[in-house]
Design an enzyme around this catalytic site. Structure first.
Site, PDB file in Angstrom:
ATOM      1  N   GLY A  46     -10.334   6.251 -20.666  1.00 42.59           N
ATOM      2  CA  GLY A  46     -10.438   7.734 -21.159  1.00 42.59           C
ATOM      3  C   GLY A  46      -9.373   7.882 -22.166  1.00 42.59           C
ATOM      4  O   GLY A  46      -8.420   7.265 -22.353  1.00 42.59           O
ATOM      5  N   GLN A  51      -3.415  12.503 -27.490  1.00 45.97           N
ATOM      6  CA  GLN A  51      -3.105  10.963 -27.377  1.00 45.97           C
ATOM      7  C   GLN A  51      -3.120  10.450 -28.831  1.00 45.97           C
ATOM      8  O   GLN A  51      -2.565   9.462 -29.200  1.00 45.97           O
ATOM      9  CB  GLN A  51      -3.628  10.321 -26.361  1.00 45.97           C
ATOM     10  N   CYS A  94      -2.233   4.518 -18.456  1.00 50.33           N
ATOM     11  CA  CYS A  94      -2.332   5.492 -19.412  1.00 50.33           C
ATOM     12  C   CYS A  94      -2.013   4.782 -20.696  1.00 50.33           C
ATOM     13  O   CYS A  94      -1.284   4.062 -20.961  1.00 50.33           O
ATOM     14  CB  CYS A  94      -1.362   6.515 -19.196  1.00 50.33           C
ATOM     15  N   LEU A  95      -2.983   5.158 -21.830  1.00 45.33           N
ATOM     16  CA  LEU A  95      -2.749   4.424 -23.075  1.00 45.33           C
ATOM     17  C   LEU A  95      -1.448   4.945 -23.700  1.00 45.33           C
ATOM     18  O   LEU A  95      -0.957   4.343 -24.688  1.00 45.33           O
ATOM     19  CB  LEU A  95      -3.941   4.662 -23.825  1.00 45.33           C
ATOM     20  N   HIS A 136      -7.399  12.869 -14.734  1.00 46.54           N
ATOM     21  CA  HIS A 136      -6.163  12.250 -15.587  1.00 46.54           C
ATOM     22  C   HIS A 136      -6.332  12.939 -17.087  1.00 46.54           C
ATOM     23  O   HIS A 136      -5.259  13.498 -17.492  1.00 46.54           O
ATOM     24  CB  HIS A 136      -6.400  10.738 -15.522  1.00 46.54           C
ATOM     25  N   GLU A 137      -7.674  13.045 -17.663  1.00 45.77           N
ATOM     26  CA  GLU A 137      -7.644  13.308 -19.092  1.00 45.77           C
ATOM     27  C   GLU A 137      -7.580  14.826 -18.925  1.00 45.77           C
ATOM     28  O   GLU A 137      -7.057  15.310 -20.135  1.00 45.77           O
ATOM     29  CB  GLU A 137      -8.972  12.831 -19.775  1.00 45.77           C
ATOM     30  N   HIS A 140      -4.186  15.840 -19.469  1.00 45.03           N
ATOM     31  CA  HIS A 140      -3.596  15.531 -20.641  1.00 45.03           C
ATOM     32  C   HIS A 140      -3.524  16.847 -21.523  1.00 45.03           C
ATOM     33  O   HIS A 140      -2.599  17.173 -22.474  1.00 45.03           O
ATOM     34  CB  HIS A 140      -4.144  14.424 -21.328  1.00 45.03           C
TER      35      HIS A 140
HETATM   36 ZN   LIG Z   1      -3.420   9.000 -20.025  1.00 46.56          ZN
END
Ligand SMILES: [Zn+2]
Length: 178
Positions: A46, A51, A94-95, A136-137, A140
């Site tokens: 995701g 991000q 997480c990226l 999670h997204e 963000h």
């Molecule tokens: Zn993340």
């Protein structure tokens, strides 16, 4: 399509609350295409717009483990409308926090609404990995990170690891350069 730079913690844009999308135009479509390509290049499940330095309420998710691309969902203006079932703890990454994985508690099922790239409504009720990724997204887009859900101790360790590895602030990561 292009692979975008990924903002790393503690980049300030990760704390921004993203804005509602009102224009379903070519610019939005390009952002969605680039976000999907970036997510796959980074091997993520995701990605949220902030991000990649855009403050629009846009996420892309793909919970498939094999056959990448088969379960891609582009979600514009996503909102979780119901949290269902019990709470489950799972290992999350997480990226924006490369190589950091921590146990995070989430609801096991959710109902959410969003729009597709043309503005058409999407309504989904789901459990399993997709439910976790969407929680999670969507966090963000509200400036909330998985880090915030950890104990003070685990937060401190993760912050130190990021600082040691990347130093400084407002860093980003260019894929293919590491
Ligand atoms: Zn993340």
């Amino acid at each position: 399509m292009a692979i975008l730079d990924i903002m790393l913690y503690p980049h300030t844009i990760l704390r921004e609350r993203c804005r509602e999308v009102t224009q379903f135009d070519r610019e939005l479509h390009r952002l969605l295409d680039d976000m999907a390509e970036t997510m796959y290049a980074a091997n993520g499940a995701g990605l949220a717009a902030n991000q990649v330095a855009s403050t629009q309420r846009v996420i892309v998710v793909d919970p498939s483990r094999e056959d990448r691309g088969s379960e891609l969902l582009e979600l514009v203006n996503p909102t979780i409308t119901a949290f269902l079932g019990g709470r489950v703890v799972g290992e999350e990454g997480c990226l924006s926090f490369p190589d950091i994985y921590e146990p995070v508690e989430r609801y096991e099922a959710i109902r959410f609404e969003a729009q597709d790239r043309h503005g058409a409504p999407i309504r989904i009720e789901t459990d399993g990995f997709l439910a976790i990724v969407v929680q999670h997204e969507v966090d963000h887009l509200n400036g909330v990170l998985f880090l915030d859900k950890l104990s003070r101790l685990r937060q401190g360790l993760a912050k130190r690891k990021m600082k040691k590895r990347y130093g400084g602030t407002d860093l980003h990561r260019r894929l293919g350069e590491e």
